[in-house]
Design an enzyme around this catalytic site. Sequence first.
Site, mmCIF file in Angstrom:
data_model
loop_
_atom_site.group_PDB
_atom_site.id
_atom_site.type_symbol
_atom_site.label_atom_id
_atom_site.label_comp_id
_atom_site.label_asym_id
_atom_site.label_seq_id
_atom_site.Cartn_x
_atom_site.Cartn_y
_atom_site.Cartn_z
ATOM 1 N N ILE A 114 -3.245 5.371 -9.989
ATOM 2 C CA ILE A 114 -3.373 4.042 -9.856
ATOM 3 C C ILE A 114 -2.762 3.556 -8.724
ATOM 4 O O ILE A 114 -1.829 4.038 -8.281
ATOM 5 C CB ILE A 114 -2.731 3.237 -11.068
ATOM 6 C CG1 ILE A 114 -3.465 3.813 -12.433
ATOM 7 C CG2 ILE A 114 -2.942 1.756 -11.143
ATOM 8 C CD1 ILE A 114 -2.396 3.574 -13.572
ATOM 9 N N CYS A 115 -3.592 2.703 -7.823
ATOM 10 C CA CYS A 115 -2.901 2.300 -6.765
ATOM 11 C C CYS A 115 -2.381 0.652 -6.824
ATOM 12 O O CYS A 115 -3.514 -0.284 -6.882
ATOM 13 C CB CYS A 115 -4.188 2.169 -5.348
ATOM 14 S SG CYS A 115 -3.471 1.622 -3.955
ATOM 15 N N ALA A 116 -1.341 0.665 -7.446
ATOM 16 C CA ALA A 116 -0.612 -0.435 -7.767
ATOM 17 C C ALA A 116 0.706 -0.637 -7.358
ATOM 18 O O ALA A 116 1.492 0.409 -7.489
ATOM 19 C CB ALA A 116 -0.585 -0.674 -9.091
#
Length: 153
Positions: A92-94
């Site tokens: 996840i790119c968060a």
Amino acid sequence: MASISSRRLQKELKEIKTEGCPVGITLLEAENFDKWLFSIEVMGESQYQGEAYTLMFRFPPMYPIESPAVQFVVDQTHQSPVHPHVYSNGHICASILGTDWSPVLSVVSVCVTLQSMLASCKKKERPPDNDQYVSRAPDNPKKTRFHYDDDTV
């Protein structure tokens, strides 16, 4: 595991067990302080209505000072959501999992944030570099230096 980490995780687990999780979030496994599993489902109308996903949290010895490694479980029975910030391997790119992590965040608050991220999605699609990233990605998403859209140059 460092005592601050285990104390914090014991506190969070106790709160989850006594107060429960928000609607659509379910604790699946928390047998130790190394790895926890949660099911998250977006409630209401969204691109992901009726779909549930499994999130895995792995805790470093310096949690909560250091962020946990969080990813969607991907295997024979689990898929990651098709989302512009979620790679097909579950990473996840968060920013809250990286540069914007704060020790005031909890496991449940991360689940709620990811649930909200899915709920606000307007179009199901993978990140543009999905195939390239997945082919060279480390097992632990924390070993990746993601570029967040709001990063300044």
